[in-house]
Design a protein around this motif. Structure first.
Motif, short mmCIF file in Angstrom:
data_model
loop_
_atom_site.label_atom_id
_atom_site.label_comp_id
_atom_site.label_asym_id
_atom_site.label_seq_id
_atom_site.Cartn_x
_atom_site.Cartn_y
_atom_site.Cartn_z
N GLU A 172 0.85 -1.20 0.00
CA GLU A 172 0.00 0.00 0.00
C GLU A 172 0.88 1.25 0.00
O GLU A 172 0.64 2.19 -0.76
N ALA A 173 1.90 1.25 0.84
CA ALA A 173 2.81 2.39 0.91
C ALA A 173 3.56 2.57 -0.41
O ALA A 173 3.73 3.70 -0.90
N ILE A 174 4.01 1.46 -0.99
CA ILE A 174 4.74 1.53 -2.26
C ILE A 174 3.83 2.11 -3.35
O ILE A 174 4.27 2.94 -4.17
N GLY A 175 2.55 1.70 -3.36
CA GLY A 175 1.62 2.22 -4.36
C GLY A 175 1.48 3.73 -4.27
O GLY A 175 1.45 4.43 -5.28
N ILE A 176 1.40 4.25 -3.04
CA ILE A 176 1.29 5.70 -2.84
C ILE A 176 2.57 6.39 -3.32
O ILE A 176 2.53 7.42 -4.00
N PHE A 177 3.70 5.78 -3.00
CA PHE A 177 4.99 6.39 -3.30
C PHE A 177 5.24 6.46 -4.80
O PHE A 177 5.62 7.52 -5.34
N VAL A 178 5.06 5.33 -5.51
CA VAL A 178 5.36 5.32 -6.95
C VAL A 178 4.35 6.14 -7.74
O VAL A 178 4.64 6.55 -8.87
N ALA A 179 3.19 6.43 -7.14
CA ALA A 179 2.22 7.30 -7.80
C ALA A 179 2.59 8.77 -7.67
O ALA A 179 1.91 9.64 -8.23
N GLY A 180 3.65 9.05 -6.95
CA GLY A 180 4.14 10.42 -6.82
C GLY A 180 3.33 11.27 -5.86
O GLY A 180 3.34 12.51 -5.96
N LYS A 181 2.64 10.63 -4.90
CA LYS A 181 1.86 11.39 -3.93
C LYS A 181 2.80 12.10 -2.94
O LYS A 181 3.92 11.64 -2.68
N PRO A 182 2.37 13.23 -2.37
CA PRO A 182 3.23 13.98 -1.44
C PRO A 182 3.70 13.10 -0.27
O PRO A 182 2.89 12.47 0.41
N THR A 183 5.00 13.06 -0.07
CA THR A 183 5.62 12.17 0.92
C THR A 183 6.56 12.96 1.81
O THR A 183 7.37 13.74 1.32
N ALA A 184 6.43 12.76 3.12
CA ALA A 184 7.35 13.37 4.08
C ALA A 184 8.42 12.36 4.45
O ALA A 184 8.12 11.18 4.67
N LEU A 185 9.66 12.81 4.52
CA LEU A 185 10.78 11.96 4.93
C LEU A 185 11.40 12.56 6.19
O LEU A 185 11.96 13.65 6.16
N LEU A 186 11.26 11.83 7.30
CA LEU A 186 11.80 12.28 8.58
C LEU A 186 13.12 11.55 8.85
O LEU A 186 13.14 10.32 8.91
N LEU A 187 14.18 12.29 8.99
CA LEU A 187 15.50 11.70 9.24
C LEU A 187 15.98 12.13 10.62
O LEU A 187 16.37 13.28 10.83
N GLU A 188 15.94 11.18 11.57
CA GLU A 188 16.36 11.49 12.94
C GLU A 188 17.72 10.90 13.29
O GLU A 188 18.16 11.02 14.42
N VAL A 189 18.34 10.26 12.31
CA VAL A 189 19.72 9.79 12.47
C VAL A 189 20.46 10.17 11.19
O VAL A 189 19.87 10.62 10.21
N ARG A 190 21.76 9.99 11.22
CA ARG A 190 22.56 10.15 10.00
C ARG A 190 23.42 8.92 9.83
O ARG A 190 24.15 8.52 10.74
N ASP A 191 23.31 8.26 8.69
CA ASP A 191 24.18 7.13 8.36
C ASP A 191 24.32 7.07 6.85
O ASP A 191 23.88 7.98 6.13
N ALA A 203 11.24 14.25 -6.50
CA ALA A 203 10.64 15.59 -6.44
C ALA A 203 9.47 15.67 -5.48
O ALA A 203 9.18 16.73 -4.92
N HIS A 204 8.76 14.54 -5.27
CA HIS A 204 7.55 14.60 -4.44
C HIS A 204 7.84 14.31 -2.96
O HIS A 204 6.91 14.17 -2.16
N VAL A 205 9.11 14.23 -2.58
CA VAL A 205 9.49 13.94 -1.20
C VAL A 205 10.10 15.18 -0.56
O VAL A 205 10.99 15.80 -1.13
N GLU A 206 9.63 15.52 0.63
CA GLU A 206 10.15 16.67 1.38
C GLU A 206 10.82 16.16 2.66
O GLU A 206 10.26 15.34 3.38
N VAL A 207 12.03 16.66 2.93
CA VAL A 207 12.83 16.17 4.05
C VAL A 207 12.58 17.01 5.30
O VAL A 207 12.50 18.25 5.24
#
Length: 617
Positions: A172-191, A203-207
């Motif tokens: 379900e999540a993959i379907g939303i993602f590949v359809a280019g729906k607005p996606t938030a990316l939360l990064l609380e670590v760095r690796d 382009a449709h992902v905001e960090v």
């Protein structure tokens, strides 16, 4: 990877043998009788008997035979091996089965590279350049926790049912993602993984770096990389959990029952939204090494033990007089967690149960904090910086470059909004102040030096400052001007039986040279000598070198190597000072001395008679 190459078409024998050479763990199977191949009755029967014994199958022949051979064996993409089909002429390498999870897409690209073929991949995320969300955990060592609008699996459900529901949620999540729906990316670590995500951001992902900055109403999917599950409800969520937390535990003597204590520890973590998969290690005082609870952790997690003296040196939020009385240290769990993580900031301060205490800290290497990357710019040409160096420049919030020594063109790849400053007019204190200002805001800083920063890069004082202030930094090497000189002179600076050493040095100007490194002493070996920063004292350099080198020794004076105004002058050592003076050469000039310059005599041992067998097919 254990790979079965199934040769169906005789015309594909050369392709099969080439793949065999390049793919470790590969074996050729064929119904034909061919030297170096294992005979089988048929492609279909072999595939049916061995489908789950190999990580990958490469069919060489018609696609129809490949499909009919694997059809009875196919179950699902999570367990099926990768299958690639190569046509008999070696023109196409087609990903047939298990493109993502099984790795067939990547294998098709590898096979195509070996054969000079064209890879054929039909997976949408690959064709659109999107992330394969279901492959990120395996690629970066993360554990996926998935929440979706579909019913989540219950802990009481059988494992098979639970796994299937998790796959439904992931899809379900993959379907939303590949359809280019607005996606938030939360990064609380760095690796490594988060750096890759930021460098390949669709382009449709905001960090975001803080949960409180996300407005859930703006997004249809939330992705995060964090050791803590964010409390977001009502939105599909994939949390990729890295193993970056270190748990310190304190235990009463013979704390039992073990299962009860372990369940309590897990419940404490869950109350703080920390899954057990985020824990990289458990640690405690060495006096508890034989406790039943500690023994139950062996083989499942890394265990670390500290002496009372080591723990006592750690400043903790909640020291305990009772623990001090019995254990000789004011803290066990908090101090152990802090020591293991190298980080005094606790993710979960001490929590106390009936016969245990637990605290958790995040590995300092995973903390999202400021970082300084010291980057070697190369000798000057913008296209001679390393791929990694270029990537660092593209992500930097601040680029501080070494003035007239580094062409400003190298900084033109800076991202919008980045600060780009030359350090030419700044003293060290001003440079430190600027870098620390950005560092304290958690920004990414590139300190750009000419050539390779470790060779006359003047980074010693900077690293001393970074160390004193406990700042995170790393060095990205660069191509040095001495390497650019060899390329420009079309010379191999090491020649068998003539010269086997390269000396990188400088003449003695305002900076004194150690007595043992005087030029005339180094010149005794008559090695290829590359002399930095010395055009201004060319007469002195020439006089010292002539004490050991013959006056007819080839010499090259290289100005602005790889820059647009590059100039190179060659001659003999006796002419060195004159060449420098007549051409007004001063800064950014490399002097090269030695018989290796332009030398075409001698034969590399790799091409000598006794090594020719290495090049026979």
């Amino acid at each position: 990877m254990k790979t079965a190459i199934i040769l169906v078409s005789e015309a594909g024998l050369n392709s099969a043998r080439l793949l065999l050479k390049e793919l470790p763990g590969a074996t050729i199977f064929t119904p034909r009788h061919e030297e170096g191949c294992t005979h089988i009755e048929s492609a279909g029967s072999f595939t049916a008997d061995n489908f789950n014994r190999y990580g990958a199958f490469i069919f060489i022949g018609a696609m129809g035979i490949c499909v009919r051979s694997i059809a009875p064996c196919v179950k699902n993409k999570y367990t099926d091996p990768a299958v690639v089909c190569v046509d008999s002429t070696g023109k196409y390498a087609i990903s047939v089965l298990s493109g993502h999870i099984g790795g067939a897409n990547e294998l098709a690209v590898v096979v195509a590279g070996i054969l000079g073929a064209e890879p054929v991949v039909t997976t949408q995320s690959d064709l659109t350049g999107l992330w394969a969300l279901d492959r990120l955990p395996g690629r970066f060592g993360w554990f996926p926790v998935i929440r979706a609008t579909s019913p989540a699996p219950s802990p009481a459900e059988p494992a098979s049912t639970s796994e299937e529901k998790m796959r439904v949620c992931m899809n379900e999540a993959i379907g939303i993602f590949v359809a280019g729906k607005p996606t938030a990316l939360l990064l609380e670590v760095r690796d490594e993984g988060t750096d890759w995500l930021e460098a390949h951001l669709p382009a449709h992902v905001e960090v975001f770096y803080r949960l409180e900055d996300i407005d859930p109403s703006r997004f249809e999917l939330v992705l995060c990389v964090s050791p803590k599950i964010p409390p977001l409800e009502g939105k599909p969520l994939i949390c990729y959990v890295p193993r970056v937390l270190h748990a310190g535990i304190g235990l009463a003597h013979q704390a039992e029952p073990v299962n009860t204590v372990m369940k309590a520890l897990q419940d404490e973590l869950k109350a703080c939204n920390i899954p057990l998969q985020a824990i990289a290690s458990f640690s405690t005082i060495d006096a508890k090494r034989e406790e039943p609870v500690v023994k139950s952790l062996e083989g499942k997690w890394e265990l670390r033990f500290y002496t009372a003296g080591e723990l006592a040196e750690v400043e903790v939020p909640t020291p305990s007089p009772t623990v001090m009385k019995h254990m000789g240290t004011p803290s066990v769990c908090e101090a152990a967690a802090i020591l293991s993580a190298g980080n005094a900031q606790l993710v979960m301060p001490k929590r106390k149960g009936g016969n245990y205490t637990i605290a958790v800290a995040m590995d300092i290497r995973a903390v999202r904090r400021g970082h300084i990357e010291i980057v070697g710019a190369g000798p000057g040409s913008p296209d001679l910086i390393s791929v990694r160096g270029r990537q660092m420049l593209e992500k930097a919030d601040l680029i501080l470059y070494a003035g007239s020594l580094v062409p400003r063109e190298l900084t033109l790849c800076a991202k919008p909004g980045a600060t780009v400053r030359s350090s030419a007019s700044m003293d060290l204190e001003e440079q430190f102040a600027l870098m620390k200002e950005f560092y304290d805001k958690g920004k990414f800083i590139v300190r750009l030096h000419t050539g390779d920063p470790c060779i006359y890069g003047a980074i010693q004082e900077q690293m001393n400052y970074f160390d004193r202030h406990n700042m995170s930094y790393h060095i990205t090497p660069g191509i040095s001007s001495f390497q650019a000189a060899a390329a420009a002179l079309k010379s191999q600076f090491t020649i068998p039986e003539k010269v086997q050493s390269i000396i990188l040095t400088r003449g003695e100007g305002r900076t004194p040279m150690p007595e043992r490194e005087k030029l005339h002493l180094l010149a005794r070996s008559q090695s290829t000598m590359c002399i930095f920063l010395s055009a201004g004292i060319a007469e002195q350099v020439q006089a010292e070198l002539l004490q050991e080198y013959p006056e007819t020794t080839p010499v090259a004076v290289c100005y602005h190597l790889t820059w647009q105004d590059e100039r190179i002058f060659t001659g003999e050592l006796k002419d060195l000072a004159r060449i420098v003076k007549e051409n007004s050469l001063t800064l950014t000039t490399m002097i090269v001395v030695g018989e290796a310059i332009g030398n075409r005599e001698g034969l590399s041992r790799l091409y000598a008679h006794e090594f020719k067998h290495l090049f026979r097919q």
